[in-house]
Write an enzyme that holds these catalytic residues in place. Structure first.
Site, PDB file in Angstrom:
ATOM      1  N   ASP A 263       0.982  -1.348  -0.176  1.00  0.00           N
ATOM      2  CA  ASP A 263      -0.243   0.210  -0.295  1.00  0.00           C
ATOM      3  C   ASP A 263       0.544   0.972  -0.314  1.00  0.00           C
ATOM      4  O   ASP A 263       0.031   2.709   0.103  1.00  0.00           O
ATOM      5  CB  ASP A 263      -0.632   0.282   1.364  1.00  0.00           C
ATOM      6  CG  ASP A 263      -0.117  -0.132   2.727  1.00  0.00           C
ATOM      7  OD1 ASP A 263       0.568  -0.999   2.512  1.00  0.00           O
ATOM      8  OD2 ASP A 263      -0.305   0.621   2.674  1.00  0.00           O
ATOM      9  N   ASP A 273       4.923   9.029   1.321  1.00  0.00           N
ATOM     10  CA  ASP A 273       4.426   7.891   2.808  1.00  0.00           C
ATOM     11  C   ASP A 273       5.904   8.547   3.690  1.00  0.00           C
ATOM     12  O   ASP A 273       5.990   6.894   3.495  1.00  0.00           O
ATOM     13  CB  ASP A 273       3.920   7.120   2.432  1.00  0.00           C
ATOM     14  CG  ASP A 273       2.912   6.745   3.962  1.00  0.00           C
ATOM     15  OD1 ASP A 273       2.643   8.110   4.027  1.00  0.00           O
ATOM     16  OD2 ASP A 273       1.914   5.507   4.059  1.00  0.00           O
TER      17      ASP A 273
END
Length: 468
Positions: A263, A273
């Site tokens: 993800d 991220d």
């Protein structure tokens, strides 16, 4: 000089809206008790036509999330699954962020404005949907350093302190809160496709493949590639090319992402991220960033393996649309593409012109050995030997015949010490903010990193890889 983002008028393009009914949940942003602008990316705001927003308008859009004109009418929390430390988890998705807007830059590239710390969503589970100010500062530092080192990365676009006290188990609490906006080349993850496979929705998978091919264009597969005209196979080839280059860029930068779950893999090949990241203090393949990575699954030297494994899961998901052999053929390109990218990027950071696969491979091996034997930090190594300077022994032999890159900025490389982003310096920068509300060290560090990026110049990009 490093390529600067080109100014562009504001060009909204909420292209994801036709997919939104099955790809996302409409959500509301949290209401924060305060909104103090702490960071605004004045290099990239002009690239998407938002540089003329005054501070009040900036806060209105990026703390209260009033919609941008002609853009998404309401934020979208994206749905996805993923392997987390290789354990499949269907209970994830955007849990403290959402897609806020989509726009075009001067080159026509579609970019997303996405959030972190903007409140709870249907995917938050027991979390509070918030972001610590320290986490936001760390993301600023990670993205600025990675961009300077030629990594294709998301950009920290805005950080606004929000006036809440947060409790966290991994840092002193209560701690200050923030909401962050990142500028990214899409938010479509390998885990997005994994969710559609789990639900067995072939028509949605086909629509998502078409969306990616149309919105994130890239090169066609090699002429002899089986199934090269099938959309899913084309996308697999593009993802393999992009992520092979990404893995190489992390390794040459000496960067450890820390959490390479499916993800966290963007099919555009963009790094994003940033949680427990680190830069290497010494060249150590076993160095880990995340304290919870007990088995070293995402250790520095295992990052290419992790990216390759994730691409294998992408191929499994695309089996909903294509036969296995063409997807496997695409996946098998990863190794050679990765090695070529390492050589290309290594020579770029070292400031020498490439001499061919065999010589360049030997040079990389000699440099790695020199760092392991001497214990010299990677940032110091590349700085000291920029343009094939100051080499002795086996390293001098490996560098023999390499010519310095034309037009290199010799004055910068004569200075010492080199720029780095080791954890002690990160903590010092945060301490100044936390203890004295002193943002000067952060601003000075960003300026110094920009100067390094200017001296390095734009990295060599493989065909089809969008400029960062």
């Amino acid at each position: 000089m490093r390529e600067e983002p080109q100014a562009s008028p504001y060009r909204p393009d909420p292209a994801i809206l036709p997919l939104a009914p099955w790809l996302a949940d409409r959500v509301e942003a949290a209401r924060f008790p305060a909104a103090t602008l702490r960071y605004r990316n004045d290099r990239w705001d002009r690239a998407v036509g938002l540089d003329e927003l005054d501070e009040a308008a900036w806060i209105d859009h990026f703390a209260r999330f009033a919609p941008l004109a002609g853009n998404l009418p309401q934020p979208l929390a994206l749905r996805y699954h993923g392997h987390q430390f290789r354990v499949y988890n269907p209970e994830i998705g955007d849990g403290r962020g959402f897609l806020f807007a989509q726009l075009r830059d001067e080159s026509g590239r579609l970019l997303d404005l996405g959030t972190k710390g903007s409140g709870t969503t249907p995917h938050s589970r027991t979390a509070d949907g918030r972001l610590t100010l320290k986490g936001a500062v760390r993301e600023i530092l990670a993205t600025e350093m990675l961009e300077a080192l030629g990594v294709y990365t998301s950009k920290t676009f805005s950080v606004i302190e929000t006036g809440e006290e947060l409790w966290r188990g991994d840092e002193p609490s209560p701690t200050r809160s923030a909401v962050m906006v990142r500028l990214s080349h899409g938010h479509i993850r390998i885990g997005t496709f994994q969710r559609l496979l789990a639900l067995e929705v072939r028509d949605h998978m086909a629509q998502l493949v078409d969306y990616c091919l149309a919105r994130f264009p890239g090169p066609q597969p090699p002429p002899d590639a089986p199934g090269r005209d099938e959309p899913a196979v084309i996308l697999m080839h593009q993802a393999v090319e992009r992520l092979a280059d990404l893995a190489a860029s992390w390794m040459v930068a000496g960067f450890v992402h820390g959490v390479l779950n499916t993800d966290n893999m963007n099919v555009t090949g963009e790094s994003f991220d940033y949680g427990p990241w680190r830069w290497l203090p010494t060249w150590d393949a076993g160095f880990t960033a995340a304290y919870f990575d007990h088995n070293g699954l995402y250790a520095f030297g295992r990052q290419p393996e992790a990216v390759h494994w994730n691409l294998g899961q992408f191929a499994v998901a695309l089996r909903l649309l294509a036969d296995a052999p063409p997807l496997i053929a695409a996946l098998e390109r990863f190794g050679p593409l990765y090695m070529a990218a390492v050589a290309r990027r290594w020579c770029w950071r070292l400031g020498v012109a490439q001499r061919g696969p065999e010589r360049d491979g030997a040079l990389v091996a000699a440099c790695e050995q020199a760092m392991r034997e001497s214990g010299i930090p990677p940032d110091t190594f590349f700085h000291r030997h920029r343009g094939a300077r100051n080499a002795e022994g086996a390293l001098a032999e490996a560098l023999a015949g390499y010519r310095p890159t034309a037009g290199d900025d010799a004055s910068y490389w004569a200075e010492a010490p080199p720029e780095s982003m080791l954890i002690d310096e990160v903590e010092t920068i945060w301490s100044a903010i936390d203890e004295r509300d002193d943002w000067t060290p952060l601003a000075e560090k960003i300026a110094a990193v920009h100067r390094m990026g200017d001296a390095l110049g734009a990295p060599p990009a493989p065909e089809g890889h969008a400029p960062g």
